[in-house]
Write a protein that holds these residues in place. Structure first.
Motif, PDB file in Angstrom:
ATOM      1  N   GLY A  59     -33.762  53.187  60.486  1.00 25.39           N
ATOM      2  CA  GLY A  59     -32.427  53.461  60.991  1.00 25.39           C
ATOM      3  C   GLY A  59     -31.330  52.856  60.149  1.00 25.39           C
ATOM      4  N   ARG A  60     -31.632  52.549  58.888  1.00 24.15           N
ATOM      5  CA  ARG A  60     -30.663  51.874  58.027  1.00 24.15           C
ATOM      6  C   ARG A  60     -29.878  52.854  57.148  1.00 24.15           C
ATOM      7  NH1 ARG A  60     -31.236  46.334  57.794  1.00 24.15           N
ATOM      8  NH2 ARG A  60     -29.229  46.520  56.716  1.00 24.15           N
ATOM      9  N   THR A  61     -29.949  54.133  57.467  1.00 24.97           N
ATOM     10  CA  THR A  61     -29.138  55.141  56.782  1.00 24.97           C
ATOM     11  C   THR A  61     -28.575  56.080  57.844  1.00 24.97           C
ATOM     12  OG1 THR A  61     -30.858  56.821  56.480  1.00 24.97           O
ATOM     13  CG2 THR A  61     -30.754  55.055  54.831  1.00 24.97           C
ATOM     14  N   GLY A 268     -33.231  45.843  46.684  1.00 26.59           N
ATOM     15  CA  GLY A 268     -32.166  46.679  47.201  1.00 26.59           C
ATOM     16  C   GLY A 268     -31.415  46.063  48.360  1.00 26.59           C
ATOM     17  N   PHE A 269     -30.808  46.913  49.184  1.00 27.40           N
ATOM     18  CA  PHE A 269     -29.769  46.470  50.112  1.00 27.40           C
ATOM     19  C   PHE A 269     -30.276  45.754  51.351  1.00 27.40           C
ATOM     20  CE2 PHE A 269     -31.002  50.529  51.829  1.00 27.40           C
ATOM     21  CZ  PHE A 269     -30.679  50.520  53.177  1.00 27.40           C
ATOM     22  N   GLU A 270     -31.581  45.722  51.601  1.00 28.04           N
ATOM     23  CA  GLU A 270     -32.089  44.971  52.743  1.00 28.04           C
ATOM     24  C   GLU A 270     -32.604  43.597  52.334  1.00 28.04           C
ATOM     25  OE1 GLU A 270     -34.049  46.894  56.172  1.00 28.04           O
ATOM     26  OE2 GLU A 270     -34.157  48.685  54.898  1.00 28.04           O
ATOM     27  N   ALA A 271     -32.036  43.032  51.273  1.00 29.39           N
ATOM     28  CA  ALA A 271     -32.468  41.725  50.772  1.00 29.39           C
ATOM     29  C   ALA A 271     -32.214  40.627  51.802  1.00 29.39           C
ATOM     30  CB  ALA A 271     -31.730  41.405  49.478  1.00 29.39           C
ATOM     31  N   ARG A 272     -33.078  39.617  51.766  1.00 30.75           N
ATOM     32  CA  ARG A 272     -32.936  38.456  52.656  1.00 30.75           C
ATOM     33  C   ARG A 272     -32.665  37.201  51.835  1.00 30.75           C
ATOM     34  NH1 ARG A 272     -34.454  39.140  57.868  1.00 30.75           N
ATOM     35  NH2 ARG A 272     -35.330  41.160  58.405  1.00 30.75           N
ATOM     36  N   GLY A 273     -32.106  36.206  52.502  1.00 27.39           N
ATOM     37  CA  GLY A 273     -31.859  34.932  51.843  1.00 27.39           C
ATOM     38  C   GLY A 273     -33.150  34.269  51.419  1.00 27.39           C
ATOM     39  N   HIS A 274     -33.055  33.411  50.427  1.00 28.37           N
ATOM     40  CA  HIS A 274     -34.221  32.724  49.882  1.00 28.37           C
ATOM     41  C   HIS A 274     -34.387  31.347  50.501  1.00 28.37           C
ATOM     42  CE1 HIS A 274     -33.674  35.302  45.992  1.00 28.37           C
ATOM     43  NE2 HIS A 274     -34.133  35.996  47.018  1.00 28.37           N
ATOM     44  N   GLY A 310     -23.684  53.963  53.021  1.00 26.97           N
ATOM     45  CA  GLY A 310     -23.597  53.917  54.476  1.00 26.97           C
ATOM     46  C   GLY A 310     -24.820  53.267  55.074  1.00 26.97           C
ATOM     47  N   ASP A 311     -24.652  52.109  55.720  1.00 30.01           N
ATOM     48  CA  ASP A 311     -25.763  51.358  56.305  1.00 30.01           C
ATOM     49  C   ASP A 311     -25.379  50.926  57.724  1.00 30.01           C
ATOM     50  OD1 ASP A 311     -27.771  49.634  57.050  1.00 30.01           O
ATOM     51  OD2 ASP A 311     -27.360  48.126  55.513  1.00 30.01           O
ATOM     52  N   LYS A 320     -21.748  47.539  55.572  1.00 33.47           N
ATOM     53  CA  LYS A 320     -21.974  48.861  56.169  1.00 33.47           C
ATOM     54  C   LYS A 320     -21.490  49.992  55.274  1.00 33.47           C
ATOM     55  CE  LYS A 320     -22.095  47.472  61.018  1.00 33.47           C
ATOM     56  NZ  LYS A 320     -21.456  47.558  62.357  1.00 33.47           N
ATOM     57  N   VAL A 321     -20.588  49.707  54.366  1.00 31.10           N
ATOM     58  CA  VAL A 321     -20.118  50.727  53.428  1.00 31.10           C
ATOM     59  C   VAL A 321     -20.517  50.384  51.996  1.00 31.10           C
ATOM     60  CG1 VAL A 321     -18.221  51.515  54.884  1.00 31.10           C
ATOM     61  CG2 VAL A 321     -17.839  49.609  53.300  1.00 31.10           C
ATOM     62  N   GLY A 322     -21.518  49.506  51.846  1.00 26.06           N
ATOM     63  CA  GLY A 322     -22.027  49.177  50.526  1.00 26.06           C
ATOM     64  C   GLY A 322     -21.178  48.228  49.727  1.00 26.06           C
ATOM     65  N   GLN A 323     -20.305  47.489  50.384  1.00 19.45           N
ATOM     66  CA  GLN A 323     -19.449  46.520  49.698  1.00 19.45           C
ATOM     67  C   GLN A 323     -20.066  45.137  49.857  1.00 19.45           C
ATOM     68  OE1 GLN A 323     -15.208  47.090  50.201  1.00 19.45           O
ATOM     69  NE2 GLN A 323     -14.885  44.879  50.333  1.00 19.45           N
ATOM     70  N   LEU A 324     -20.563  44.567  48.756  1.00 17.47           N
ATOM     71  CA  LEU A 324     -21.335  43.332  48.805  1.00 17.47           C
ATOM     72  C   LEU A 324     -20.603  42.198  48.088  1.00 17.47           C
ATOM     73  CD1 LEU A 324     -24.840  44.835  47.972  1.00 17.47           C
ATOM     74  CD2 LEU A 324     -23.667  44.725  50.173  1.00 17.47           C
TER      75      LEU A 324
END
Length: 404
Positions: A59-61, A268-274, A310-311, A320-324
Motif C-alpha cells: 500500500g505504499r503507492t 529505496g524509499f522504505e529505508a530504515r534508520g541504522h 507518491g507514497d 509522501k511526495v518524494g521530498q527527502l
C-alpha cells in the motif's frame, strides 16, 4: 482453442489473489483499445516477484485495486502480430521490464527506461505497475509484449540448454540488469571497493555484478541476518545494520579505511534508520546520506533503489511526495556523481545473458531463487514481505521446476 489464463491481482494493501483473466489479445483496452499488431503473445515460463511489486502490495503507492501484477517475464512466443518480422513462434525470450517503442529519441539513445511513446502520462512504462501506462502485468499464464521485434531478447542455442538455465535466465528481465546498472553507473571496475546497501534480491544481484566487474571487495549492509548470510555465501563482506549504526567504522574494519570507491543504493524509499535504536523506524533519506558519507571524494553513487513521487504510507508529509532530507551539500562538497532511475535493461541484458550461458555467473544461486506454482503467489508475497532470503519465481506451467 486458446488455453485459459490466470494471473496475480492486487486487491488492496496487503492482499493479492490469483484470478481467472481474459486470454490476451493484441490490443490494450486501457488505452482505448490500442491495437498491438507489432506485439506478441507469450506463454509465460517464469515470472518473478519483485521488491517493487511488494511496495505496491504494502500500500505504499497509488496502485489501484484490480491491477494485474508482474514485470519480470520470461517466456515462449506463441503468437505474433502482422507487423512482427523477426521474432517467431517458438522463440524463447526474455522481456525487459521497461516497455519501449524503439522509435523515439530516448529509445534511439538507449534510454529505454524513459520511452516517450508508451505511457500517455509520462516518459517510461512497465508491465503491471502503477502509473506506468496501463499495461497488463506478466504474473500470469500468458502475457502480451508490444513492439516485439525491439523488446524481446531471444535466447540462442538449443532449447534444452536454455531450459536448463531457465532459473538464471529468468533474472534478465529486471534484477540482474538493474543490479548491474547500479554497479556499472557507480563506476565499479577492476580493483574497486564497493558498498551495496540492501541484501534483498536486487542488492544481491548488484553484489554479484560488482564481482563480475572485477571489484576487489564488496561490502553488503542490511538488517536481515538471513539475507546477509546469503551475501557471504558468494564472497561478500557484510554489515548488520540493526546492530552497527556506524557504517564508516564497520567499513574501516574491513578495508582499513572508512570509505569505499563506489556505492549502490538497492533499498529505496522504505529505508530504515541504522543501529539498534533507529532500525525500527523509517528514515527515507538514510541510505542516500550514508552513501555520501562513506563514498570517497569524486566517487560515484548508483541508485537503482526505487524512489516514488507518491507514497501514501510515508512517515511525514514531505516524504509522501518524494521530498527527502538529503545532505546534498555533502555530496556536492565531495564531487560525487549520482545515477538514478529505471535501469535501461536492453543496455545490459544481452551481455549478461552470455555470461549466464557460458557459466561466468550463477545469479539464481546467489539470489537464492525458488520456484513456486502461480497459485502460491499470495504465500510467496507474504513470505517475501516477512524477509525471506529468497527470490521467488512464479512457475505458471511448471517449466522452472522441470528445469531444476
Amino acid at each position: 482453442m486458446a488455453d485459459t489464463n490466470r494471473g496475480v491481482v492486487y486487491q488492496g494493501p496487503g492482499k493479492v489473489t490469483v484470478e481467472d483473466l481474459d486470454y490476451p489479445k493484441l490490443e490494450l483496452a486501457e488505452q482505448n483499445g490500442r491495437k498491438l499488431e507489432h506485439g506478441a503473445i507469450l506463454k509465460v515460463l517464469a515470472t518473478n516477484i519483485c521488491g517493487s511489486d511488494q511496495h505496491m502490495v504494502r500500500g505504499r503507492t497509488t496502485a489501484p485495486a484490480g491491477l494485474t501484477l508482474g514485470h519480470e517475464i520470461t517466456g515462449e512466443v506463441i503468437e505474433t502480430g502482422r507487423d512482427v518480422e523477426f521474432v517467431k513462434e517458438g522463440d524463447l525470450v526474455s522481456v525487459p521490464f521497461n516497455i519501449a517503442c524503439g522509435r523515439c529519441r530516448n529509445c534511439k539513445e538507449r534510454h529505454t527506461g524513459v520511452c516517450e511513446n508508451v505511457n500517455p502520462a509520462r516518459a517510461g512504462a512497465a508491465y503491471g505497475y502503477v502509473d506506468m501506462g496501463g499495461w497488463h502485468g506478466g504474473q500470469a499464464r500468458y502475457a502480451v509484449v508490444p513492439y516485439a521485434d525491439f523488446n524481446l531478447l531471444r535466447f540462442p542455442g538449443d532449447r534444452d540448454t536454455v531450459m536448463a538455465k531457465l532459473p538464471d535466465l529468468a533474472m534478465l528481465s529486471d534484477i540482474f540488469p538493474t543490479g548491474y546498472h547500479g554497479a556499472y553507473t557507480a563506476g565499479v571496475t577492476t580493483g574497486s571497493t564497493v558498498y551495496v546497501a540492501g541484501a534483498g534480491p536486487v542488492g544481491l544481484a548488484s553484489a554479484t555484478a560488482c564481482l563480475l566487474l572485477g571489484a576487489a571487495a564488496v561490502i553488503v549492509g542490511d538488517m536481515n541476518p538471513r539475507r546477509l548470510e546469503q551475501a557471504r555465501g558468494f564472497g561478500c563482506e557484510t554489515i548488520d545494520l540493526s546492530r552497527h549504526g556506524d557504517v564508516p567504522e564497520q567499513i574501516e574494519q574491513v578495508l582499513g579505511v572508512p570509505e569505499v570507491d563506489a556505492a549502490v543504493d538497492c533499498v529505496g524509499f522504505e529505508a530504515r534508520g541504522h543501529g539498534p535504536e533507529g532500525s525500527a523506524g523509517e528514515q527515507p533519506a538514510t541510505v542516500l546520506n550514508t552513501l555520501m558519507d562513506i563514498t570517497r571524494a569524486a566517487g560515484g553513487l548508483g541508485i537503482p533503489g526505487l524512489y516514488v513521487t507518491g507514497d501514501p504510507g510515508a512517515p511525514d508529509e514531505n516524504a509522501k511526495v518524494g521530498q527527502l532530507g538529503l545532505r546534498i551539500g555533502l555530496g556536492w562538497a565531495k564531487s560525487h556523481y549520482f545515477v538514478t532511475g529505471q535501469c535501461p535493461v536492453m543496455k545490459y541484458n544481452r551481455q549478461l545473458m552470455m555470461a549466464i550461458l557460458h557459466d561466468r555467473v550463477q545469479i539464481a544461486r546467489n539470489v537464492n531463487a525458488a520456484a513456486i506454482p502461480l497459485d502460491q503467489a499470495p504465500e510467496g508475497y507474504a513470505e517475501f514481505d516477512r524477509g525471506a532470503a529468497r527470490k521467488y519465481i512464479l512457475d505458471p506451467h511448471g517449466a522452472v521446476r522441470a528445469a531444476a
